[in-house]
Design a protein around this motif. Structure first.
Motif, mmCIF file in Angstrom:
data_model
loop_
_atom_site.group_PDB
_atom_site.id
_atom_site.type_symbol
_atom_site.label_atom_id
_atom_site.label_comp_id
_atom_site.label_asym_id
_atom_site.label_seq_id
_atom_site.Cartn_x
_atom_site.Cartn_y
_atom_site.Cartn_z
ATOM 1 N N LEU A 19 25.812 8.869 -32.828
ATOM 2 C CA LEU A 19 26.221 8.579 -34.218
ATOM 3 C C LEU A 19 26.501 9.838 -35.025
ATOM 4 O O LEU A 19 27.458 9.885 -35.805
ATOM 5 N N ALA A 20 25.663 10.862 -34.832
ATOM 6 C CA ALA A 20 25.803 12.090 -35.630
ATOM 7 C C ALA A 20 27.122 12.810 -35.345
ATOM 8 O O ALA A 20 27.557 13.638 -36.143
ATOM 9 N N HIS A 21 27.744 12.495 -34.209
ATOM 10 C CA HIS A 21 28.961 13.212 -33.813
ATOM 11 C C HIS A 21 30.217 12.380 -33.997
ATOM 12 O O HIS A 21 31.287 12.770 -33.553
ATOM 13 N N LEU A 22 30.068 11.214 -34.632
ATOM 14 C CA LEU A 22 31.200 10.293 -34.783
ATOM 15 C C LEU A 22 31.456 9.992 -36.251
ATOM 16 O O LEU A 22 30.562 10.124 -37.086
ATOM 17 N N ASP A 23 32.680 9.535 -36.542
ATOM 18 C CA ASP A 23 32.980 9.015 -37.879
ATOM 19 C C ASP A 23 32.813 7.495 -37.851
ATOM 20 O O ASP A 23 33.735 6.751 -38.181
ATOM 21 N N PHE A 24 31.642 7.051 -37.423
ATOM 22 C CA PHE A 24 31.402 5.615 -37.267
ATOM 23 C C PHE A 24 30.511 5.151 -38.405
ATOM 24 O O PHE A 24 29.418 5.675 -38.610
ATOM 25 N N ASP A 25 30.979 4.146 -39.146
ATOM 26 C CA ASP A 25 30.236 3.629 -40.292
ATOM 27 C C ASP A 25 29.452 2.395 -39.828
ATOM 28 O O ASP A 25 29.998 1.299 -39.752
ATOM 29 N N LEU A 26 28.163 2.598 -39.523
ATOM 30 C CA LEU A 26 27.348 1.516 -38.957
ATOM 31 C C LEU A 26 27.253 0.322 -39.905
ATOM 32 O O LEU A 26 27.307 -0.838 -39.473
#
Lengths: 229, 229
Positions: free
Chosen positions: A175-182
């Motif tokens: 998660l810390a390395h992605l532009d993913f909005d959980l």
């Protein structure tokens, strides 16, 4: 031409449901709980199964049915866990079927020692569309969605997300390395399958593996309880 | 039953190839180069297209045909680039088709200004099996494989990797955070499609976008040259 196509597909799904019921009757006779595990290619089905089965599951005897277009990479990995594994390849006669159907599963059942298994996990072909359309006689469906796939997967493949009782949100360590909005992903997930059980997991770090194992045990437990009624 | 199934599929592929040739004839009449872009769900097709089309492609007029089971998330993103985009949803009448075929593409062509386009990119449904089996009249095929999917994808989905002229290995910025063995992936890739052109890319950082753009320009250039012969 479109009408014809729909009729053919509906007929195929009717036949599938008939065979799925026959599978279900066989599973019931052996008091066998069955989970259909689905995901996109490379989302982590096999890795999460390896994690779940690395230690005995509360006295449950587990078997695995591995669906792949070709090869036995995944079943080789799982065989190392000393559980019975049957490999089902979908490639003969075509470029490869993109899903398992009830008849394919039925054809593989003789390769598994059903009387000696309490829980059968069927790892489907990696695909977010057709596997959701074909029931195979399972008690429950789980799917894996990796956070690397982007937030909008539930909206783009709604039938898959809607047809599952559990959504494993995998690779959470990235998660810390992605532009993913959980939060946005969960919002979309609740739009297509409100309140569906979900677990944040990482096959790499082991995060969330304990509740994933508990979920599998719960499926087997409910199956046992239903048999006593 | 198996024999019947195979016959039906072969018939479907015959019909597909007939329509793919009709598409091809239309593309040729408009001197239109066509790329069929494929991948698993969430591998990064749309993001890599956004990157490629963020600046004009050497005077080329580009159009996009977006294939999705449902929704218009990707075409909405691409429309922001001010290129003509047609959305093709595969869901009517069934849980959703898991691929584009030649007839679906044909049905969408009237929605695109073909005389005003030099290069059409068809973004297929996210799936590593069936899209490879259906030609739609394209000049070239490119696929995206994300390093998050694991090294063994070429061996598990060989037809897809074998049928492409370009393999974009995406999310290369995540390599440091994964247990992904790039050499092993490339070894598998060369086993199923020896020497196929491949690019290490990252839609997130922009790495590899320049050669990806050059590859698209090359497809259009070869199409122009062929038309002059």
């Amino acid at each position: 031409m479109h009408r014809t196509k729909v009729r053919v597909v509906e007929h195929a799904l009717d036949a599938n449901n008939t065979i799925a019921r026959a599978n279900r009757a066989d599973f019931d006779r052996h008091q066998l709980a069955v989970v259909n595990l689905m995901s996109a290619p490379g989302a982590g089905k096999t890795s999460l199964l390896e994690r779940a089965l690395a230690a005995p599951l509360d006295g449950l005897r587990v078997g695995v049915l591995e669906g792949d277009v070709q090869g036995s990479y995944d079943s080789d990995r799982l065989a190392a866990l000393h559980v019975p594994v049957a490999q089902l390849n979908t490639d003969p006669g075509f470029g490869g079927e993109c899903h398992l159907d009830a008849n394919m599963v039925r054809s593989a059942l003789p390769a598994l020692p059903l009387p000696d298994i309490d829980l059968l996990v069927i790892e489907n072909v990696g695909n977010l569309v057709c596997p959701a359309e074909f029931r195979v006689g399972e008690d429950a469906r789980a799917m894996v969605c990796s956070v690397t796939e982007g937030e909008d997967e539930p909206m783009k493949y709604p039938l898959m997300f809607r047809s599952c009782e559990l959504v494993l949100i995998n690779k959470i360590d990235l998660l810390a390395h992605l532009d993913f909005d959980l939060d946005r992903f969960l919002h979309y997930l609740d739009q297509v399958n409100p309140g569906v059980e979900r677990l944040l997991v990482s096959a790499r770090t082991g995060q969330g593996v304990a509740p994933w194992r508990e979920w599998l045990q719960g499926v087997a437990q409910r199956n046992r309880e239903a048999a006593l009624l």
